[in-house]
Design an enzyme around this catalytic site. Structure first.
Site: not given
Ligand code: DGL
Length: 272
Positions: A10-11, A73, A154, A188, A190
């Site tokens: 993931d990012s 992600c 984050e 997402c 997150h």
């Molecule tokens: N967790 C990620 C997603 O599902 C990335 C969020 C991001 O880096 O903007 O999109």
């Protein structure tokens, strides 16, 4: 049987929602995780940039002994539906979050009104809607980008009573309430870190679908089907890599992961 690791990326810390579920479902599996914290967010970047980041993330995981790659992600999973991020990859088993989460949402909805929240890139791609309509053509899909959620997570602003998080959640979710969705995909990875708050705003009648957790369930099915689960062992190893400050990443990991992490955390450099 296959004792190689499951590679997950993931990012940032979002993909840990998938790792948490993987460890619940398959505690013996070894996991290698990459959070590309130096380049987060992905969700506000162009398709071409996300594509090149994803290819580097996959190449990094393939330097380890991985039997499957999970794109935990939503942003990369959406981009890879039209761009071949796995074209140079030698890993046969791979999956993103979109298809498993879309299936779970279709199974959950009663009133055929599904909401999808995600990054700007994910919502712009229409990825979840496309898959949902392949499964159930008569469902209404309502999408909303929530760009402030990733920085909030984050930076640890995830509590149900956290005022800044609540302010943005109210703004973003208003349309979901107005459209009376009964199922909301946290598109997402997150966002499940904010699920107590999101659920408080949406109410008990709305089912939240964690895209990361659905990906983990899908991984279990795929590994079983391919006879590629690990041999029974006590507890699998968890190796976590980030591309920026190890210290900040460790703090976040401890705050956000639900089980005793017992992980090795290291900083790595990706080959560009
Ligand atoms: N967790 C990620 C997603 O599902 C990335 C969020 C991001 O880096 O903007 O999109």
């Amino acid at each position: 049987m296959n004792n190689s690791a499951i590679g997950v990326f993931d990012s940032g810390v979002g993909g840990l929602t998938c790792v948490d579920e993987l460890r619940k479902l398959m505690p013996g599996e070894n996991i290698v995780y990459l959070g590309d914290t130096a380049r987060i967010p992905y969700g506000t970047k162009s398709k071409d940039t996300i594509y090149s980041y994803a290819k580097q993330d996959i190449a990094f995981l393939e330097q380890h002994d991985v039997k499957m790659i999970l794109v935990a992600c939503g942003t990369v999973s959406s981009v890879m539906m039209s761009m071949p991020v796995f074209e140079d990859s030698r890993t046969e088993l791979k999956s993103g979050v979109v298809v498993p989460a879309a299936h779970a949402a279709c199974a959950a909805t009663k009133n055929k009104r599904i909401g999808v929240i995600g990054t700007s890139a994910t919502i712009k791609s229409g990825s979840y809607g496309k898959v949902i309509h392949e499964i159930m053509p008569d469902v209404k899909v309502v999408g909303m980008a929530c760009p402030m959620f990733v920085p909030l997570v984050e930076n640890g602003y995830t509590a149900k009573d956290c005022e800044p998080a609540r302010y943005f959640a109210r703004e973003y979710l208003e349309i979901m309430k107005k459209e009376q969705v009964d199922t909301l995909i946290l598109g997402c990875t997150h966002y499940p870190h904010l699920s107590a708050l999101i659920s408080d705003i949406m109410g008990d009648g709305v089912t939240l679908i964690s895209s990361g957790a659905e990906l983990a369930k899908h991984a279990l099915k795929t590994l079983s089907y391919n006879d590629a689960l690990c041999s029974p062992q006590q507890q699998g190893k968890l190796e976590l890599y980030c591309t920026d400050s190890e210290e900040l990443f460790s703090e976040n990991v401890e705050k956000l992961m639900s089980r005793d992490i017992n992980a090795k955390i290291s900083k790595c450099t990706l080959k560009f």
